[in-house]
Write an enzyme that holds these catalytic residues in place. Sequence first.
Site: not given
Length: 378
Positions: A106, A164, A275
Amino acid sequence: MIISASTDFREAAKAKLPPFLFHYIDGGSYAETTLSRNCTDLADVALKQRVLRNMSELSLETELFDEKLDLPIVLAPVGLTGMYARRGEVQAAKAAENKGIPFTLSTVSVCPIEEVTPEIDRAMWFQLYVLKDRGFMRNVLERAKASGVKTLVFTVDMPVPGARYRDMHSGMSGKYASVRRIAQAITHQQWAWDVGVFGRPHDLGNISVYRGEQIKLEDYIGWLGNNFDPSISWKDLEWIRDFWEGPMIIKGILDEDDAKDAVSFGADGIVVSNHGGRQLDGVLSSVKALPKIADAVKGDIKILVDSGVRNGLDVVRMLALGADCTMIGRSYIYALAAQGQIGVEHLLDLYKKEMQVAMTLTGAKSLKDLNRDSLISF
């Protein structure tokens, strides 16, 4: 509860990790509706059992971008993997190499590119976002190329961070977050010693190398929010396509027209993905989006898929619906947090065994034999 190869690893990870880390990897956005659908929709895909087909010879091997894979699985890019086990990106990369599949690093990894690539012989993949800091983008692409990375995964479904809410409650973000994280670490002593003390430095390795200073965990959320670029369009990817000589994969496709645009753009592959339910809640599960996308571009571009894949049966279902390969993220992070490299290797062994059983009992001797005839209905 959906039982899968990763269920036990999830429970072990939950017990071992400080809550802010467990909920960061386990959670989704808003009410987490899409997070749930990713798994339940996939579990509803019914396989067609066939028997007495002489399945003595069965192969799970495939080829992707001129690279041989022992399984149709790629370890997906996951931010902060190095917070889940000591130098976690290195451990995960070694596990992937030992099982004959690629590992994807990542952008926001703990271990930088230059730490991971010398530890493995297999060329890893690298994931990048479109960021406001184009200097960083060029720098990290140059470093990836110099380190032997051939395959670039370009994530396009994060022009803004998702909402989130679990992170705000858990201590990953929000008021007094750093104090809450320290308190949680103290009460999770195995993690605190293994990762908290001996797993340092805890920073965004790739960004720290570029900036020449440590970009620490407390800067993570702020850095993301300030650098994602909502003005992103296909033209912003053109210079990257010109610069990057190897395979380029567009990750975050849920619509067949976007898949066609990826073909027109000149991408080598796409990842059908929401995602992991961490961005826009309420969108289609990846498995629901996959068939129309496969109908639109199958054969014109390689199709990968992620979000909701928790076991070998799920891999078989995705391939039958038109994917060429799958990516897994959460399930391997659970295993990594629980048992490190050995845990990831064990998880991949479980995936392999589950695939072998599913293919034997659907009459598919190779991955090419998996198609919609392998399913009862969808």
